[in-house]
Structures are given as structure tokens and as C-alpha cells.
Design a protein around this motif. Sequence first.
Motif, mmCIF file in Angstrom:
data_model
loop_
_atom_site.group_PDB
_atom_site.id
_atom_site.type_symbol
_atom_site.label_atom_id
_atom_site.label_comp_id
_atom_site.label_asym_id
_atom_site.label_seq_id
_atom_site.Cartn_x
_atom_site.Cartn_y
_atom_site.Cartn_z
ATOM 1 N N MET A 190 -7.648 53.252 -14.467
ATOM 2 C CA MET A 190 -6.751 52.325 -13.759
ATOM 3 C C MET A 190 -5.319 52.874 -13.860
ATOM 4 O O MET A 190 -5.035 53.865 -13.240
ATOM 5 N N GLN A 191 -4.452 52.314 -14.737
ATOM 6 C CA GLN A 191 -3.079 52.828 -14.862
ATOM 7 C C GLN A 191 -3.008 53.849 -16.001
ATOM 8 O O GLN A 191 -3.383 53.518 -17.139
ATOM 9 N N PRO A 192 -2.504 55.057 -15.738
ATOM 10 C CA PRO A 192 -2.466 56.091 -16.793
ATOM 11 C C PRO A 192 -1.673 55.655 -18.020
ATOM 12 O O PRO A 192 -1.951 56.094 -19.136
ATOM 13 N N ASP A 193 -0.669 54.779 -17.832
ATOM 14 C CA ASP A 193 0.114 54.334 -18.997
ATOM 15 C C ASP A 193 -0.348 52.968 -19.515
ATOM 16 O O ASP A 193 0.325 52.344 -20.328
ATOM 17 N N GLY A 194 -1.497 52.501 -19.039
ATOM 18 C CA GLY A 194 -2.018 51.206 -19.505
ATOM 19 C C GLY A 194 -2.403 51.260 -20.967
ATOM 20 O O GLY A 194 -2.751 52.323 -21.495
ATOM 21 N N THR A 195 -2.360 50.113 -21.643
ATOM 22 C CA THR A 195 -2.652 50.095 -23.086
ATOM 23 C C THR A 195 -3.962 49.375 -23.402
ATOM 24 O O THR A 195 -4.351 49.292 -24.566
ATOM 25 N N LEU A 196 -4.615 48.838 -22.379
ATOM 26 C CA LEU A 196 -5.819 48.036 -22.628
ATOM 27 C C LEU A 196 -7.025 48.596 -21.882
ATOM 28 O O LEU A 196 -6.883 49.198 -20.807
ATOM 29 N N ALA A 197 -8.205 48.374 -22.471
ATOM 30 C CA ALA A 197 -9.464 48.771 -21.827
ATOM 31 C C ALA A 197 -10.307 47.509 -21.681
ATOM 32 O O ALA A 197 -10.545 46.807 -22.670
ATOM 33 N N LEU A 198 -10.720 47.203 -20.448
ATOM 34 C CA LEU A 198 -11.474 45.968 -20.204
ATOM 35 C C LEU A 198 -12.886 46.277 -19.744
ATOM 36 O O LEU A 198 -13.107 47.123 -18.878
ATOM 37 N N ALA A 199 -13.863 45.572 -20.372
ATOM 38 C CA ALA A 199 -15.260 45.678 -19.939
ATOM 39 C C ALA A 199 -15.672 44.320 -19.396
ATOM 40 O O ALA A 199 -15.308 43.286 -19.966
ATOM 41 N N ILE A 200 -16.436 44.323 -18.303
ATOM 42 C CA ILE A 200 -16.730 43.055 -17.639
ATOM 43 C C ILE A 200 -18.174 42.993 -17.134
ATOM 44 O O ILE A 200 -18.742 43.995 -16.706
ATOM 45 N N ASP A 201 -18.758 41.811 -17.264
ATOM 46 C CA ASP A 201 -19.978 41.461 -16.529
ATOM 47 C C ASP A 201 -19.461 40.552 -15.417
ATOM 48 O O ASP A 201 -19.220 39.364 -15.643
ATOM 49 N N PRO A 202 -19.227 41.103 -14.232
ATOM 50 C CA PRO A 202 -18.499 40.341 -13.200
ATOM 51 C C PRO A 202 -19.243 39.076 -12.782
ATOM 52 O O PRO A 202 -18.634 38.066 -12.462
ATOM 53 N N LEU A 203 -20.580 39.159 -12.776
ATOM 54 C CA LEU A 203 -21.371 37.995 -12.370
ATOM 55 C C LEU A 203 -22.576 37.908 -13.295
ATOM 56 O O LEU A 203 -23.486 38.724 -13.206
ATOM 57 N N ASP A 204 -22.513 36.966 -14.212
ATOM 58 C CA ASP A 204 -23.616 36.802 -15.165
ATOM 59 C C ASP A 204 -24.541 35.672 -14.706
ATOM 60 O O ASP A 204 -24.077 34.626 -14.260
ATOM 61 N N GLY A 205 -25.844 35.930 -14.840
ATOM 62 C CA GLY A 205 -26.823 34.912 -14.438
ATOM 63 C C GLY A 205 -27.171 35.023 -12.971
ATOM 64 O O GLY A 205 -27.449 34.015 -12.309
ATOM 65 N N SER A 206 -27.164 36.263 -12.452
ATOM 66 C CA SER A 206 -27.329 36.427 -10.990
ATOM 67 C C SER A 206 -28.658 35.898 -10.454
ATOM 68 O O SER A 206 -28.753 35.626 -9.261
ATOM 69 N N SER A 207 -29.655 35.712 -11.339
ATOM 70 C CA SER A 207 -30.921 35.170 -10.828
ATOM 71 C C SER A 207 -30.747 33.706 -10.405
ATOM 72 O O SER A 207 -31.639 33.114 -9.802
ATOM 73 N N ASN A 208 -29.602 33.122 -10.738
ATOM 74 C CA ASN A 208 -29.365 31.711 -10.396
ATOM 75 C C ASN A 208 -28.480 31.505 -9.170
ATOM 76 O O ASN A 208 -28.184 30.357 -8.824
ATOM 77 N N ILE A 209 -28.049 32.582 -8.524
ATOM 78 C CA ILE A 209 -27.090 32.420 -7.416
ATOM 79 C C ILE A 209 -27.645 31.492 -6.338
ATOM 80 O O ILE A 209 -26.960 30.577 -5.873
ATOM 81 N N ASP A 210 -28.910 31.727 -5.969
ATOM 82 C CA ASP A 210 -29.457 30.957 -4.845
ATOM 83 C C ASP A 210 -29.889 29.545 -5.236
ATOM 84 O O ASP A 210 -30.280 28.756 -4.381
#
Length: 331
Positions: free
Chosen positions: A87-107
Motif C-alpha cells: 500500500m503506502q511505502p512509508d506506512g507503519t501498519l500491516a492489516l489482514a482482513i477477512d472481508p466477508l465472513d460467513g459467505s455461506s449465509n449471504i443468500d
Amino acid sequence: MTTPTIDTTHVPPRFRALMLALARGGATLAGVIRRGDDSLSSEVGINNDGDGQKRLDIQADALFRDALRDTGLRWFASEEQAAPLPMQPDGTLALAIDPLDGSSNIDTNVSIGTIFAVYPAEDQAEASFLRPARDLIVGGYIIYGPRCCLVVSFGDGTQIYTLNPDTDSFDLTNPRVVMPDCFFEFAINASNYRYWPRPIRAYIDDCLAGIDGPRERNFNMRWIASLVAEAHRILMRGGIFLYPSDARKGYEKGRLRMLYECAPIAFVIEQAGGRASDGALPILDGAITDLHGRTPMVFGSAEKVDRVAAYHDLPDAEVSALFGHRGLFRA
Ligand SMILES: O=P(O)(O)OC[C@H]1O[C@](O)(COP(=O)(O)O)[C@@H](O)[C@@H]1O
Ligand SMILES: [Mg+2]
Ligand SMILES: [Mg+2]
């Protein structure tokens, strides 16, 4: 139309830009889910882990990636990406994400969520994410349910923010959650019973035996198949969640991913007074060794999680399904 926001009074200054971006992404995604659309649950690909990707998985991934631009992030890792993105070369944080959890329940219009974990950024992406889980500095989730809530810990308690639909703002509704310790409810996918290790079977057998078994009390059961919804229920009223390893191929370490599911949920739960383990040892005492690596997970009220660990310590004869007198384990 207003820009979604969050009350940052209780957010440490170094995380304010990040939390504003997560609130923006979360409120936008809540709107997409609320408006609904049958195509959101259609399968459009396969991710690195071999899981089918739904249209909403992909949309949520892109939405958070965009929202998090220019917020001090150096690295972005996602369930939906094979490798971390710079992302930003001078950024100080690293973020990990499960953008959508429980996808079997969307419908099915059942609660789904987003889970996020933040680590200090290192020069290399790998070193930023593959490390002791306890290096986590922010962990949290957003639940898209009847109410949309953002639950987060910065290492000093767990806070709950609730999205006000009139103002599009996440307002602080509980500055320090304390998880109740007295609810007798367990959550596990019981269809996998025959594949579980013996200590897990013995623990659940004893819950099911209820008042007639060694625990001498009745238990209730829930399974939503949405980790975020399960975690939120347990945070609000106690109980226990188990996703153990099992004998199915590919489930040797269970189903849940250490980096962007188990570590952040464990952090939120611990910070609210609960406990999270891999069945025996605390999740946060483990190491993240693979971006998409899995771990068995048990979390909830401290006493209940400790009890599961005690079943792992029993001699083999005592965990046998035939052994009906585990007198040690009265509720
Ligand atoms: O279908 P199963 O085996 O019960 O698994 C349910 C679990 O899988 C998950 O849906 C995995 O998350 P994703 O939807 O992000 O892949 C968890 O939320 C849930 O606890
Ligand atoms: Mg998930
Ligand atoms: Mg997911």
C-alpha cells in the motif's frame, strides 16, 4: 449523502485514520447487504485456500482495499488475495482482513461480517504477518446483522460501536464489554461429530447428556456458520464456540484461518475477559506461520474454554465414549 464516520474519542490517535476507513468501508458494505441482490451470492471464482468466492466476497475485498488507501497502511493481506499487497511505502501498519465472513449465509439473510487484524509493519510483507500472534495491536470485526456494529480492541478492553442509520456514524455504545460467564450454550457444527478427536466428542457428549450426565445440567446449542455472528452472541451473553481439527481431508487443523479470523477474534474475546485456545493452548500464544494457515479454535467464557483443555489432559480410557462417570466434570 453523508460520508460514514466513527466517534474517534476513544481511538488511540495512531489508529484514527485506519478506523475511519474501516467505518467507511463497513457502512458502505452494510448498505450493499441491506439493499440485497440475488447475484451477491453467486459463485465467481476460487480463492487461494480452495474456497469458492461469492460475488460479495470479491466486492467486499475491493471495497476495503479502496477505503484503506492513504490511511498509513504499508501492507494489506486478505483472505481473497494469494499474497499481501503493498500500500503506502512509508506506512507503519500491516492489516489482514477477512472481508466477508460467513459467505455461506449471504443468500439466507443471516448475519455476516468482516474481521480485521493489525500488526506493526515491517520492511517485508512476510515478516509483517508471519510472527507471534500476540504482536497484534488492533483486532476487531464488523457484524452486518439487524444492527450493524463495529467491535474493536486496541489492547485495553473491547469497545462496541453501533451504526446509526440516520447519521451514518458508528457511535460508541459500550466502551468496555465484559463477557458474561454463566450461559450454558455451546456452538459447534455437529454434523462433523464422527470426525472429531475424542476429547471434543467427550466434551460434547457430556453437554448433550445434560442433567443426567456428569455435568448435571442442561445445555442449549446454536450454530449459525458465521464466525462473526457466533463471536458476537458469545461476547454479549457467554457460552462456548468450537471448531476443532477433524479427520476430514484438509481439516487436520480445522477450518478457521489463524491470521485474519482466529487471532483477531481471540484478541477481542480475551480483552472482554473471555478466553480463546486451540483446544489446549491460547490462540494468541501461537505463531502465524502461513498467510492462510488454519488452527483449531475454541473460545468463550474462560471457565468453559479451560474445561475443554482439561478433557485433552484426560487419560484415553476416560475420554472413551463408553465412560459414563467423568465425575471430575460436574458443571
Ligand atoms: O460450514 P462450516 O464447516 O460449518 O464452517 C463455518 C465456518 O466457516 C466460515 O464461514 C469461514 O469463513 P468464510 O466465509 O470467510 O470463508 C466461518 O464464518 C464459520 O464459522
Ligand atoms: Mg471467515
Ligand atoms: Mg471470508
